[in-house]
Design a protein around this motif. Sequence first.
Motif, mmCIF file in Angstrom:
data_model
loop_
_atom_site.group_PDB
_atom_site.id
_atom_site.type_symbol
_atom_site.label_atom_id
_atom_site.label_comp_id
_atom_site.label_asym_id
_atom_site.label_seq_id
_atom_site.Cartn_x
_atom_site.Cartn_y
_atom_site.Cartn_z
ATOM 1 N N PRO A 198 0.829 -1.204 0.000
ATOM 2 C CA PRO A 198 0.000 0.000 0.000
ATOM 3 C C PRO A 198 0.865 1.256 0.000
ATOM 4 O O PRO A 198 2.020 1.238 0.425
ATOM 5 C CB PRO A 198 -0.782 -0.112 1.314
ATOM 6 N N LYS A 199 0.291 2.356 -0.456
ATOM 7 C CA LYS A 199 1.030 3.617 -0.453
ATOM 8 C C LYS A 199 1.229 4.135 0.969
ATOM 9 O O LYS A 199 2.218 4.816 1.255
ATOM 10 C CB LYS A 199 0.286 4.648 -1.299
ATOM 11 N N ALA A 200 0.290 3.834 1.865
ATOM 12 C CA ALA A 200 0.388 4.229 3.267
ATOM 13 C C ALA A 200 -0.386 3.201 4.085
ATOM 14 O O ALA A 200 -1.265 2.509 3.562
ATOM 15 C CB ALA A 200 -0.158 5.636 3.489
ATOM 16 N N ALA A 201 -0.060 3.113 5.378
ATOM 17 C CA ALA A 201 -0.705 2.091 6.201
ATOM 18 C C ALA A 201 -0.616 2.465 7.672
ATOM 19 O O ALA A 201 0.183 3.314 8.075
ATOM 20 C CB ALA A 201 -0.061 0.724 5.970
ATOM 21 N N GLY A 202 -1.442 1.806 8.466
ATOM 22 C CA GLY A 202 -1.417 1.985 9.908
ATOM 23 C C GLY A 202 -2.196 0.888 10.581
ATOM 24 O O GLY A 202 -2.893 0.109 9.924
ATOM 25 N N TRP A 203 -2.099 0.830 11.894
ATOM 26 C CA TRP A 203 -2.811 -0.201 12.655
ATOM 27 C C TRP A 203 -3.481 0.428 13.863
ATOM 28 O O TRP A 203 -3.141 1.519 14.306
ATOM 29 C CB TRP A 203 -1.882 -1.337 13.083
ATOM 30 N N TRP A 204 -4.439 -0.308 14.414
ATOM 31 C CA TRP A 204 -5.195 0.160 15.575
ATOM 32 C C TRP A 204 -4.302 0.137 16.809
ATOM 33 O O TRP A 204 -3.667 -0.884 17.107
ATOM 34 C CB TRP A 204 -6.415 -0.739 15.768
ATOM 35 N N GLY A 205 -4.242 1.278 17.490
ATOM 36 C CA GLY A 205 -3.377 1.390 18.660
ATOM 37 C C GLY A 205 -1.964 1.818 18.312
ATOM 38 O O GLY A 205 -1.072 1.796 19.166
ATOM 39 N N GLN A 206 -1.755 2.229 17.084
ATOM 40 C CA GLN A 206 -0.427 2.613 16.592
ATOM 41 C C GLN A 206 0.220 3.698 17.462
ATOM 42 O O GLN A 206 1.436 3.692 17.686
ATOM 43 C CB GLN A 206 -0.605 3.124 15.161
ATOM 44 N N GLU A 207 -0.581 4.632 17.960
ATOM 45 C CA GLU A 207 -0.058 5.736 18.748
ATOM 46 C C GLU A 207 0.588 5.246 20.042
ATOM 47 O O GLU A 207 1.649 5.739 20.446
ATOM 48 C CB GLU A 207 -1.172 6.733 19.062
ATOM 49 N N LEU A 208 -0.041 4.253 20.669
ATOM 50 C CA LEU A 208 0.534 3.709 21.890
ATOM 51 C C LEU A 208 1.738 2.824 21.593
ATOM 52 O O LEU A 208 2.697 2.788 22.367
ATOM 53 C CB LEU A 208 -0.527 2.929 22.677
#
Length: 280
Positions: A198-208
């Motif tokens: 993917p061009k960009a991505a993230g996951w749930w709880g990434q900030e913590l």
Amino acid sequence: MADPSLLPHPARHQAMLARYGFGLFPVPRYQDAAVGSWRVARYGRGPVEGYLPGAVLEPERHVLHHGRTAWMSTSLMELESHAFHVHQAVGVVVVAGLGMAMYAHAAVQRPEVLRVVVVEQAKEVIAVARAAAGMDRWPRGDKVRIVQGDALGSRLADLVLDATGGRRPDYLYADIWAELAAPQAPDDTARMVLALQPKAAGWWGQELSFGRWCQEHGQPAEPATLQAYAQETGVPIPVSAGYAAFCRDVAAARLPRRPAAGQPSGWRRLWARLRGAGSG
């Protein structure tokens, strides 16, 4: 435009927009539903904590249960922890994990989104989400395609590319864990990134997860540090000053201390407290 009446916590939304450049999002009109061992149930008025500092009084919330385990809810904590990833949804979006279909609903309302492909392993979750969230009645619901499969399986790329017509995803959002900021989440997301590019991505709880990394490395939660973290994890996390500020505020408010030997992890205690599924 999405129905303004479906946008929860308008004051919180405006404060987030001013500080971070993104806010909350509309949620479906949920109803109770049950399929097999999965069910969505309504809970009444009660105080809840947010992902950001501060508690609110919610008139109601709906919770997705698997047996006796609360898996997801519409509480403020969930809304705030999804907010950045909804803001990043553009073009073709791939979501690993359907849950209550809250993220998928928010993504399809965005005019920047062309298609939402959801990868969900459990047939019962798909059925209960359709019933509880009224997926067949969503405005612009024709943008959504649900693919039954394992987001960590060897066929992920084939399943997704078939659903996108061979187009590379613009954003991947991974949300397949019951535990907030699960220790395996960065590595699991990196596996999906390797498969889907993917061009960009993230996951749930990434900030913590990022906050914990900063704590372990003695680094401040700044844009340059976030970029270094993204490179180390192998996940193309979008970086901005507003998002770095969001990460700092979440970590300062919610990052637990390391537990003493023999005590349950702070992440599990935090998640149990924030979810609050049994109260109300």
